[in-house]
Write a protein that holds these residues in place. Structure first.
Motif, PDB file in Angstrom:
ATOM      1  N   ASP A   1      -9.351 -12.261   8.530  1.00  0.00           N
ATOM      2  CA  ASP A   1     -10.064 -12.911   7.428  1.00  0.00           C
ATOM      3  C   ASP A   1      -9.081 -13.193   6.291  1.00  0.00           C
ATOM      4  O   ASP A   1      -8.194 -12.389   6.001  1.00  0.00           O
ATOM      5  N   ASP A   2      -9.268 -14.329   5.651  1.00  0.00           N
ATOM      6  CA  ASP A   2      -8.366 -14.730   4.562  1.00  0.00           C
ATOM      7  C   ASP A   2      -8.277 -13.673   3.469  1.00  0.00           C
ATOM      8  O   ASP A   2      -7.196 -13.379   2.964  1.00  0.00           O
ATOM      9  N   SER A   3      -9.418 -13.092   3.115  1.00  0.00           N
ATOM     10  CA  SER A   3      -9.413 -12.102   2.030  1.00  0.00           C
ATOM     11  C   SER A   3      -8.625 -10.851   2.431  1.00  0.00           C
ATOM     12  O   SER A   3      -7.873 -10.297   1.617  1.00  0.00           O
ATOM     13  N   ILE A   4      -8.768 -10.415   3.674  1.00  0.00           N
ATOM     14  CA  ILE A   4      -8.034  -9.242   4.151  1.00  0.00           C
ATOM     15  C   ILE A   4      -6.540  -9.554   4.218  1.00  0.00           C
ATOM     16  O   ILE A   4      -5.704  -8.743   3.818  1.00  0.00           O
ATOM     17  N   PHE A   5      -6.214 -10.738   4.695  1.00  0.00           N
ATOM     18  CA  PHE A   5      -4.807 -11.123   4.785  1.00  0.00           C
ATOM     19  C   PHE A   5      -4.163 -11.165   3.397  1.00  0.00           C
ATOM     20  O   PHE A   5      -3.069 -10.634   3.195  1.00  0.00           O
TER      21      PHE A   5
END
Length: 76
Positions: A9-13
């Motif tokens: 996920d973009d937020s996790i990355f």
């Protein structure tokens, strides 16, 4: 060593990249450590569930044996 392709996920990355920049650790090492940590948690949870099942089986068997002993006491 195995190569794995992941979709993160973009937020996790983004959060991971921020942390990596601060702690100066390679992404690969960080992800390996995270998976290792998570695996240890999962193994503990699996073991806990197994121990609970085994404990319940032993408890039920112990109660059955106890009832048998109680019946023997009354026969005397």
């Amino acid at each position: 060593m195995k190569t794995v392709s992941l979709k993160i996920d973009d937020s996790i990355f983004g959060e991971t990249e921020n942390i990596l920049a601060r702690i100066k650790k390679p992404r690969n090492r960080y992800i390996n450590e995270a998976i290792d940590y998570y695996n240890r948690i999962q193994k503990r949870q699996i073991l806990e569930k197994q121990l609970k099942r085994d404990s319940d089986l032993v408890k039920n068997e112990s109660l059955s044996v106890l009832k048998d002993f109680e019946r023997v006491d009354y026969v005397d």
